[in-house]
Enzyme design. Structure first.
Site, short mmCIF file in Angstrom:
data_model
loop_
_atom_site.label_atom_id
_atom_site.label_comp_id
_atom_site.label_asym_id
_atom_site.label_seq_id
_atom_site.Cartn_x
_atom_site.Cartn_y
_atom_site.Cartn_z
N ASP A 247 0.83 -1.22 0.00
CA ASP A 247 0.00 0.00 0.00
C ASP A 247 0.86 1.26 0.00
O ASP A 247 0.35 2.36 -0.26
CB ASP A 247 -0.95 0.01 1.21
CG ASP A 247 -0.26 -0.07 2.56
OD1 ASP A 247 0.99 -0.17 2.61
OD2 ASP A 247 -0.96 -0.03 3.59
N GLU A 248 2.17 1.11 0.30
CA GLU A 248 3.02 2.30 0.42
C GLU A 248 3.18 3.03 -0.92
O GLU A 248 3.59 4.19 -0.93
CB GLU A 248 4.40 1.92 0.98
CG GLU A 248 4.30 1.31 2.35
CD GLU A 248 5.56 1.44 3.19
OE1 GLU A 248 6.49 2.15 2.78
OE2 GLU A 248 5.59 0.83 4.27
O1 DAU Z 1 2.56 -0.92 4.46
C1 DAU Z 1 3.19 -2.09 4.01
C2 DAU Z 1 4.66 -2.02 4.37
O2 DAU Z 1 4.76 -2.27 5.77
C3 DAU Z 1 5.51 -3.01 3.60
O3 DAU Z 1 5.46 -2.71 2.24
C4 DAU Z 1 6.98 -2.95 4.08
O4 DAU Z 1 7.76 -3.92 3.42
C5 DAU Z 1 6.97 -3.25 5.58
O5 DAU Z 1 8.29 -3.15 6.09
C6 DAU Z 1 6.06 -2.26 6.31
O6 DAU Z 1 6.61 -0.92 6.25
P1 DAU Z 1 6.57 0.06 7.51
O7 DAU Z 1 7.60 1.08 7.35
O8 DAU Z 1 5.17 0.51 7.75
O9 DAU Z 1 6.94 -1.01 8.67
P2 DAU Z 1 7.85 -0.86 9.96
O10 DAU Z 1 7.59 -2.05 10.80
O11 DAU Z 1 9.26 -0.52 9.62
O12 DAU Z 1 7.21 0.41 10.68
C7 DAU Z 1 5.86 0.44 11.09
C8 DAU Z 1 5.60 1.80 11.70
O13 DAU Z 1 6.30 1.88 12.94
C9 DAU Z 1 6.10 2.95 10.87
O14 DAU Z 1 5.21 4.05 11.00
C10 DAU Z 1 7.45 3.30 11.48
C11 DAU Z 1 7.24 2.96 12.93
N1 DAU Z 1 8.44 2.45 13.65
C12 DAU Z 1 9.17 1.47 13.09
C13 DAU Z 1 10.28 0.95 13.72
C14 DAU Z 1 11.11 -0.14 13.08
C15 DAU Z 1 8.76 2.96 14.91
O15 DAU Z 1 8.06 3.86 15.43
N2 DAU Z 1 9.85 2.45 15.55
C16 DAU Z 1 10.63 1.48 15.00
O16 DAU Z 1 11.65 1.07 15.62
#
Ligand code: DAU
Ligand code: NAD
Length: 352
Positions: free
Chosen positions: A134-135
């Site tokens: 969805d990104e």
């Molecule tokens: O939306 C689908 C996407 O979801 C996928 O296409 C990506 O491959 C997948 O990694 C994921 O992306 P996000 O960036 O949304 O996922 P992430 O788990 O890295 O982060 C989720 C949310 O949490 C985002 O708003 C950033 C925040 N976050 C992330 C990390 C790693 C934090 O606040 N602290 C953190 O340490």
């Protein structure tokens, strides 16, 4: 006939292969480059299965992919292979360009050549399903409607731009060459085998190890969470019933602020594994510097998939997140191998 699953040793790919092998007897060829995110241990329960073949390789290797398509008489390809972590893409985008764009291009060319040589019946039945995110749609404001398939692409990170580019290539190979493709754009997944660089597994493991639970910015960014097994069932449904050339948004109507997600994890852990000193896991929450260009809000409108193909997720966020925490608590060996960075050695030793 056989299906070829790329990126099969990663988080979603391995869940997909495990579910597929549990439900069908059709052969599966799993292709994976085993980057830092690929973990063969995820597929170790299939080691004795005569219907599963693991191949270590790159989607960009045309010779290898062409050989596999022919050798196994592949009837469908499901492409999960990608670099997937937004933070890594900000730090160093080159692998994202290489695999997500150039790799997808090479995969499309290998598949086009194979498909072109099939007889009419097999040509008609063949499918390439490209798994996307969805990104690609960018960020929503508080009052915007959830993304549907008609939203324009406005990717904001190197990761989402590379996925958007791959989606465009896939679409163009259908429009120009008639390649029978399907694309799915899914929201944030969570569940078993999730690599602990992503928010949910990172916070579960950091909580258990007494480390900080890092919240970027104010923690009010929202993501739309889907249990990984529900993503897998959606992909199976689209593969079986999807209309060629179409895209389908996949999501479970579970929009949550990051801070609430982490607080939920903490309260489940308080219940299942209370801390020895009786303090709450929430006390480990720490606000840290925001991600550059951080998208504020994602939300998926999955009406098309629900209405046209009759798909529905099985888990709510509440049931899925509990199962996920339970899985991490029950799979200490997997966690230890991954956290120690030792999982590749471990797999080699076990399966040499
Ligand atoms: O939306 C689908 C996407 O979801 C996928 O296409 C990506 O491959 C997948 O990694 C994921 O992306 P996000 O960036 O949304 O996922 P992430 O788990 O890295 O982060 C989720 C949310 O949490 C985002 O708003 C950033 C925040 N976050 C992330 C990390 C790693 C934090 O606040 N602290 C953190 O340490
Ligand atoms: P992941 O990072 O856990 O797994 C990716 C897998 O691809 C790894 O096993 C890796 O070794 C493999 N790989 C990388 N480059 C390769 C190459 N050149 N050739 C062959 N294999 C290669 O990712 P994931 O979270 O399982 O995501 C899988 C797919 O789903 C990706 O395309 C991603 O964009 C998409 N997606 C993910 C989410 C999510 O929330 N995780 C949501 C929507 C869409």
């Amino acid at each position: 006939m056989t299906i070829l699953v790329t990126g099969a040793a990663g988080f979603i790919g391995s869940n997909f292969v495990l579910d597929w092998c549990q439900q069908y007897t059709e052969e599966v060829v799993s292709l994976d480059l085993l980057t830092y995110a690929g973990n063969l241990e995820n597929l170790s329960s299939l080691n004795a299965s005569p219907n599963h073949h693991f191949i270590h390789g790159n989607i960009g290797d045309r010779e290898l992919v062409s050989q596999l398509l022919k050798k196994y008489q592949v009837r469908a390809v499901v492409n999960f292979a990608a670099e997937t972590h937004v933070d890594r893409s900000i730090h160093e985008p080159s692998d994202f360009i290489e695999t997500n764009i150039v790799g997808t291009y090479n995969l499309l060319e290998s598949v086009r050549s194979y498909w072109g040589d099939l007889d009419e019946m097999h040509k008609k039945d063949f499918r390439l399903l490209h798994v996307s995110t969805d990104e690609v749609y960018g960020s929503l404001s508080k009052t915007d409607r959830a993304f549907n398939e008609t939203n324009s692409y406005k990717p904001n990170s190197p990761y989402s731009a590379s996925k958007a580019a791959s989606d465009h290539l896939v679409r163009a190979w259908h429009q120009t060459y008639g390649l029978p493709i399907l694309t799915t754009n899914c929201s944030n997944n969570y569940g078993p085998y999730h690599f602990p660089e992503k928010l949910i597994p990172l916070c579960i493991l950091n909580a258990l190890n007494g480390k900080q639970l890092p919240i970027y910015g104010d923690g009010q960014q929202t993501r739309d969470w889907l249990y990984v097994k529900d993503h897998c069932s959606a992909i199976r449904r689209v593969l079986e019933k999807g209309k060629l050339g179409e895209t389908y948004n996949v999501g479970g109507w579970n929009e949550k602020a990051n801070l609430d997600v982490v607080k939920t994890l903490c309260s489940i852990l308080d219940e299942l594994k209370p801390k020895a000193d009786s303090t709450k896991y929430e006390s480990q929450i720490t606000y840290v510097k925001d991600r550059p260009g951080h998208d504020r809000r994602y939300a998926i409108d999955a009406t098309k998939l629900e209405r046209e193909l009759g798909w529905k997720p099985e888990e709510t966020f509440e049931t899925g997140i509990r199962k996920t925490v339970e899985w991490y608590l029950a799979n200490e060996a997997w966690v230890n191998h991954v956290v120690s960075g030792d999982y590749k050695n471990w797999v080699q030793k076990q399966y040499a």
